[in-house]
Design a protein around this motif. Structure first.
Motif, PDB file in Angstrom:
ATOM      1  N   LEU A  15       0.490  -1.270  -0.323  1.00 55.72           N
ATOM      2  CA  LEU A  15       0.118   0.197   0.231  1.00 55.72           C
ATOM      3  C   LEU A  15       1.045   0.527  -0.057  1.00 55.72           C
ATOM      4  N   VAL A  16       1.655   1.305   0.327  1.00 54.97           N
ATOM      5  CA  VAL A  16       3.293   2.513   0.249  1.00 54.97           C
ATOM      6  C   VAL A  16       3.655   2.302  -1.080  1.00 54.97           C
ATOM      7  N   VAL A  17       3.649   1.235  -1.662  1.00 52.22           N
ATOM      8  CA  VAL A  17       4.223   1.941  -2.974  1.00 52.22           C
ATOM      9  C   VAL A  17       2.903   2.007  -3.677  1.00 52.22           C
ATOM     10  N   ALA A  18       1.000   1.841  -3.964  1.00 48.97           N
ATOM     11  CA  ALA A  18       0.485   1.965  -4.294  1.00 48.97           C
ATOM     12  C   ALA A  18       0.592   3.749  -4.176  1.00 48.97           C
ATOM     13  N   PRO A  64      19.673   6.850 -11.760  1.00 48.36           N
ATOM     14  CA  PRO A  64      20.691   8.023 -11.773  1.00 48.36           C
ATOM     15  C   PRO A  64      20.272   8.364 -10.701  1.00 48.36           C
ATOM     16  N   THR A  65      19.043   8.743  -9.478  1.00 43.11           N
ATOM     17  CA  THR A  65      17.803   9.603  -9.379  1.00 43.11           C
ATOM     18  C   THR A  65      18.564   9.450  -7.105  1.00 43.11           C
ATOM     19  N   LYS A  66      19.285   9.977  -6.984  1.00 41.86           N
ATOM     20  CA  LYS A  66      19.669   9.848  -5.863  1.00 41.86           C
ATOM     21  C   LYS A  66      18.596   9.586  -4.713  1.00 41.86           C
ATOM     22  N   ILE A  67      18.293   9.304  -3.951  1.00 46.35           N
ATOM     23  CA  ILE A  67      17.194   8.635  -2.797  1.00 46.35           C
ATOM     24  C   ILE A  67      16.601   9.877  -1.465  1.00 46.35           C
ATOM     25  N   ASP A  68      16.080  10.151  -1.539  1.00 49.43           N
ATOM     26  CA  ASP A  68      15.609  10.826  -0.502  1.00 49.43           C
ATOM     27  C   ASP A  68      15.371  10.590   1.011  1.00 49.43           C
ATOM     28  N   ALA A  69      14.521   9.458   0.975  1.00 47.79           N
ATOM     29  CA  ALA A  69      14.273   8.968   2.170  1.00 47.79           C
ATOM     30  C   ALA A  69      13.901   7.139   2.050  1.00 47.79           C
ATOM     31  N   CYS A  70      14.053   6.477   3.323  1.00 50.42           N
ATOM     32  CA  CYS A  70      13.812   5.136   2.612  1.00 50.42           C
ATOM     33  C   CYS A  70      12.844   5.264   4.116  1.00 50.42           C
ATOM     34  N   ILE A  71      11.355   3.992   3.627  1.00 45.88           N
ATOM     35  CA  ILE A  71      10.509   3.679   4.466  1.00 45.88           C
ATOM     36  C   ILE A  71      10.443   2.618   3.862  1.00 45.88           C
ATOM     37  N   PHE A  72      10.604   2.109   6.154  1.00 43.68           N
ATOM     38  CA  PHE A  72      11.049   0.674   5.895  1.00 43.68           C
ATOM     39  C   PHE A  72      10.115  -0.182   6.949  1.00 43.68           C
ATOM     40  N   VAL A 168      -1.117   0.631  16.320  1.00 39.89           N
ATOM     41  CA  VAL A 168      -1.954   0.484  16.841  1.00 39.89           C
ATOM     42  C   VAL A 168      -2.294  -1.226  16.316  1.00 39.89           C
ATOM     43  N   ARG A 169      -3.268  -2.227  16.621  1.00 32.66           N
ATOM     44  CA  ARG A 169      -3.322  -2.933  15.846  1.00 32.66           C
ATOM     45  C   ARG A 169      -4.534  -3.066  14.548  1.00 32.66           C
ATOM     46  N   LEU A 170      -3.465  -3.607  14.116  1.00 29.57           N
ATOM     47  CA  LEU A 170      -3.537  -3.569  12.562  1.00 29.57           C
ATOM     48  C   LEU A 170      -4.853  -3.593  11.904  1.00 29.57           C
ATOM     49  N   GLU A 171      -5.564  -3.126  10.659  1.00 30.13           N
ATOM     50  CA  GLU A 171      -6.832  -3.464  10.591  1.00 30.13           C
ATOM     51  C   GLU A 171      -6.393  -3.922   8.810  1.00 30.13           C
ATOM     52  N   PHE A 172      -6.960  -4.968   7.950  1.00 24.40           N
ATOM     53  CA  PHE A 172      -6.546  -5.132   6.589  1.00 24.40           C
ATOM     54  C   PHE A 172      -6.957  -5.007   5.990  1.00 24.40           C
ATOM     55  N   ASP A 173      -7.858  -3.944   6.156  1.00 25.21           N
ATOM     56  CA  ASP A 173      -9.249  -3.585   5.257  1.00 25.21           C
ATOM     57  C   ASP A 173      -9.220  -2.231   4.461  1.00 25.21           C
ATOM     58  N   THR A 174      -8.393  -2.870   3.132  1.00 21.39           N
ATOM     59  CA  THR A 174      -7.881  -1.773   2.269  1.00 21.39           C
ATOM     60  C   THR A 174      -8.647  -1.180   1.262  1.00 21.39           C
ATOM     61  N   ASN A 175      -9.789  -1.137   1.593  1.00 19.28           N
ATOM     62  CA  ASN A 175     -11.391  -0.384   0.916  1.00 19.28           C
ATOM     63  C   ASN A 175     -11.262   1.143   1.779  1.00 19.28           C
ATOM     64  N   LYS A 176     -10.569   0.916   3.458  1.00 19.40           N
ATOM     65  CA  LYS A 176     -11.063   1.900   4.442  1.00 19.40           C
ATOM     66  C   LYS A 176     -10.015   3.314   4.910  1.00 19.40           C
ATOM     67  N   LYS A 177      -9.720   4.404   3.485  1.00 22.16           N
ATOM     68  CA  LYS A 177      -8.226   4.662   4.210  1.00 22.16           C
ATOM     69  C   LYS A 177      -9.095   5.851   5.254  1.00 22.16           C
ATOM     70  N   THR A 178      -8.021   5.574   6.915  1.00 19.92           N
ATOM     71  CA  THR A 178      -8.477   6.219   8.074  1.00 19.92           C
ATOM     72  C   THR A 178      -7.681   7.512   7.355  1.00 19.92           C
ATOM     73  N   GLY A 201      -5.002   3.660   5.245  1.00 18.94           N
ATOM     74  CA  GLY A 201      -4.159   4.427   6.308  1.00 18.94           C
ATOM     75  C   GLY A 201      -2.893   5.259   6.779  1.00 18.94           C
ATOM     76  N   LEU A 202      -2.635   4.047   7.563  1.00 18.49           N
ATOM     77  CA  LEU A 202      -1.233   3.691   7.923  1.00 18.49           C
ATOM     78  C   LEU A 202      -0.206   4.025   6.757  1.00 18.49           C
ATOM     79  N   ALA A 203      -0.582   3.510   5.207  1.00 14.97           N
ATOM     80  CA  ALA A 203       0.633   4.253   4.629  1.00 14.97           C
ATOM     81  C   ALA A 203       0.528   5.103   3.902  1.00 14.97           C
ATOM     82  N   ARG A 204      -0.541   5.483   3.493  1.00 12.00           N
ATOM     83  CA  ARG A 204      -1.135   7.099   3.888  1.00 12.00           C
ATOM     84  C   ARG A 204      -0.204   7.873   5.003  1.00 12.00           C
TER      85      ARG A 204
END
Length: 225
Positions: A15-18, A64-72, A168-178, A201-204
């Motif tokens: 979801l971070v990729v998307a 060739p583009t320099k990395i600005d940041a890493c998301i882990f 906190v506890r993750l919910e995996f309903d990907t249609n809900k962008k809280t 929502g966490l990914a965003r």
């Protein structure tokens, strides 16, 4: 911006990729299995291990583009989703991967590192409801928590501009962008059993933190607003 992604094939990582690509950013993802994440416009995929500094550096220099940041967004793996399933990843998987990432990034003049942790790690443990503490201590979730605790301690000793995001506890309903509500590192005594964080929502939120440079060298707890 241009990002390095570690953990991009996980449920949060995908979801971070998307989210990054939808916002017009570009990224390089280091993955162990190329079948789990095909390359696409704006995304370069490199095969390798997050535990191997040479592989991480290969991903950093893949374009060739320099990395600005890493998301882990790496996490530990169990044999199944059952909290009682045997741990598959080694005890220091997250801690060692975070250290490798920090060293490789700094070697290439990159300091920004946003890491997904978990509520209960570090100084947030006393703020969890007692039922949550009992569950995490009784089940094999405790192994993941132990690894997150090591990350929590060791990343602070690096020179990276780290941010630790503890959902906190993750919910995996990907249609809900809280939207995410941000609490301090201890949860301010406000965490409840009903708290959750939907992964979309966490990914965003992770992308927002990385793009806007928020909470540098801070630890925060997040939950659905």
């Amino acid at each position: 911006m241009h990002f390095l992604l570690l953990g991009a094939t996980g449920r949060t990582g995908l979801l971070v990729v998307a989210e990054l690509l939808a916002q017009g950013h570009t990224a390089v993802a280091l993955v162990r299995n190329l079948d789990k994440l095909p390359a696409q416009k704006g995304l370069t995929v490199i095969k390798g291990s997050p535990l191997a500094k040479a592989d991480v550096e290969k991903a950093i220099t893949a374009t060739p583009t320099k990395i600005d940041a890493c998301i882990f967004t790496l996490n530990t793996l169990r044999a199944s989703d059952s909290p009682f399933a045997a741990q598959v990843t080694p005890p220091r998987f997250l801690a060692d991967a975070a250290q490798v990432a920090a060293d490789a990034l700094l070697a290439h003049g990159i300091s920004r590192l946003v890491i997904t942790s978990t509520a209960g790690a570090g100084d947030s443990w006393p703020g969890l409801p007692w039922v949550s503490r009992a569950f995490m201590g009784w089940t094999n979730v405790k192994h993941a928590l132990a690894d997150h605790n090591i990350v929590d301690k060791e990343i602070r000793q690096t020179k990276t501009e780290w941010t630790l995001v503890r959902p906190v506890r993750l919910e995996f309903d990907t249609n809900k962008k809280t939207e995410m509500e941000v609490l301090d590192s201890r949860g301010s005594g406000r965490m409840k059993m009903s708290d959750c964080a939907h992964v979309a929502g966490l990914a965003r939120f992770l992308v927002k933190v990385a793009v806007e440079g928020l909470y540098v060298r801070e630890t925060i707890i997040v939950r659905d607003a």
